[in-house]
Design a protein around this motif. Structure first.
Motif, short mmCIF file in Angstrom:
data_model
loop_
_atom_site.label_atom_id
_atom_site.label_comp_id
_atom_site.label_asym_id
_atom_site.label_seq_id
_atom_site.Cartn_x
_atom_site.Cartn_y
_atom_site.Cartn_z
N GLY A 193 0.80 -1.22 0.00
CA GLY A 193 0.00 0.00 0.00
C GLY A 193 0.83 1.27 0.00
N ARG A 288 2.45 6.68 1.46
CA ARG A 288 1.17 6.00 1.29
C ARG A 288 0.43 6.71 0.17
NH1 ARG A 288 -3.89 5.18 5.22
NH2 ARG A 288 -3.62 7.41 5.50
N ALA A 293 -1.42 2.14 -4.61
CA ALA A 293 -2.04 0.99 -3.95
C ALA A 293 -3.02 0.29 -4.87
CB ALA A 293 -2.74 1.44 -2.67
N ARG A 323 -5.80 0.83 5.06
CA ARG A 323 -6.26 0.71 3.68
C ARG A 323 -7.79 0.90 3.66
NH1 ARG A 323 -2.66 -2.32 0.17
NH2 ARG A 323 -4.45 -3.40 -0.76
#
Length: 373
Positions: A193, A288, A293, A323
């Motif tokens: 991710g 992130r 992702a 997530r």
């Protein structure tokens, strides 16, 4: 081979949710002999009653699973609301072994499960762990060594109350789950991710979890260089966006473990991360990123598609709390992405406080396990 029976539902009271799940399951197959149960942490204190009810209602006596702040099923996630997901697996009677809590050592486990392990060598384990156990990573490595593949899949329980796992009984404080022999056909993949934003660096000086120097330079100076001038101007806003990545030595896929940044010391040029490190180890920095992702989940799903000759009988998906809606967006986007790629097959799982794949504890990843025959 017919798909596993499953059901999922949200309700304020577990009897209502459980009854709705059972209605979706319909007639329980005679061959059903292992249940998978994931329940919202709102039901943690009543999990024993729920488990007893499911045993009576289905006739299935062996169960594994966990509570979670979020749980999921085919094409849907239930996040921070009371819900239950149930799946009934059908396996050869001697092809799996549910094991109770491992909290410190493997003495009792090695004695109680020795005969089964010798006659049915475990290939892979599905496990759930308590994040409060300081030895959990060691327990994961030791159990993985007791499988022929060196492979576990699973996650750490996420809960705002009791961190309860299920392995026939309720478990807290350790690692529990089920071992499968090679007679169970399965497939597993992991999706990251976070994406790297700088080169691999070598740790040249460290103290426990504190980075002192990278490539011979003050760690904070290297960190600022890698994340860029714009982000470096506001270091206090990087939490939950920028992370440390620890490349896995010998990985042929460029795999890495994501760890949180815990602190920055501008005066001494130090960085603290959420893992112990030592001189000589490589490190990089990651961010992130929702687009990355989604792309990595697509990559994982395409790899699975190439190996599947028919729809899976069932599956387990364990994803990170960071997530789901927090990364992929609303309306169960992460689960719908899996459904769009692999079809409308039975899937249950939960959002974890750390994900387990092979013999390692990951963060910000999604782990998919498919039962293919």
């Amino acid at each position: 081979m017919s798909p596993f029976r499953y059901g999922h539902a949200a309700a304020a009271d577990w009897p209502l949710a459980a009854a709705a799940c059972l209605a979706q399951i319909g007639q329980v197959p005679e061959q059903a002999n292992l249940g998978f149960l994931y329940a919202s942490d709102e039901f943690a204190d009543e999990l024993g009653d729920l488990l007893d009810w499911l045993r009576d209602a289905t006739g299935v006596q062996q169960w594994v699973g966990s509570v979670g702040i979020g749980i999921c099923a085919t094409g849907v996630e239930y996040y921070e609301r009371p819900a239950i997901a149930v799946m009934l697996g059908e396996f050869p009677a001697d092809a799996f072994r549910v094991f109770p809590n491992l909290s410190q050592d493997f003495g009792a486990f090695d004695v109680s499960d020795r005969d089964w392990i010798q006659t049915h060598p475990p290939y892979l384990g599905l496990v759930h762990g308590d994040p409060a156990n300081e030895d959990i990573e060691s327990l994961i490595r030791q159990l993985a060594q007791r499988t022929t593949s060196g492979f576990l899949v699973g996650g750490l329980t996420s809960s705002r109350g009791s961190a309860v796992g299920i392995a026939n009984t309720l478990n807290e404080g350790g690692l529990s789950g089920v071992l499968f022999s090679e007679r169970v056909a399965l497939m597993t993949r992991l999706s990251q991710g976070c994406s790297p934003i700088g080169p691999h660096r070598t740790i040249t000086e460290a103290q426990r979890n504190i980075l002192v120097k990278l490539d011979g330079q003050p760690a904070l100076d290297v960190f600022k260089e890698d994340i860029g001038e714009t982000l470096a101007q506001d270091l206090g806003s990087l939490g939950g966006y920028i992370f440390a990545g620890l490349p896995i030595k010998g990985s042929d896929t460029g795999d890495y473990l994501v760890r949180n940044l815990l602190g920055i010391d501008p005066e001494h040029g130090l960085l603290a991360i959420g893992d112990k490190v030592e001189s000589g180890r490589e490190i990089m920095f990651c961010r992130r990123d929702a687009e990355t992702a989604r792309e990595d989940l697509d990559r994982m799903l395409r790899a699975i598609q190439q190996r599947l000759s028919h729809p899976p009988r069932g599956g387990i998906y364990i994803s990170c709390l960071g997530r789901g809606v927090n990364l992929f967006g609303p309306d169960s986007a992460e689960l719908k992405q899996i459904q769009a790629a692999l079809g409308d097959f039975p899937l249950v799982g939960f959002y974890a406080n750390g994900e387990i794949s092979q013999d390692r504890l990951y963060g910000y990843t999604g782990v998919l396990i498919l039962f293919t025959e």
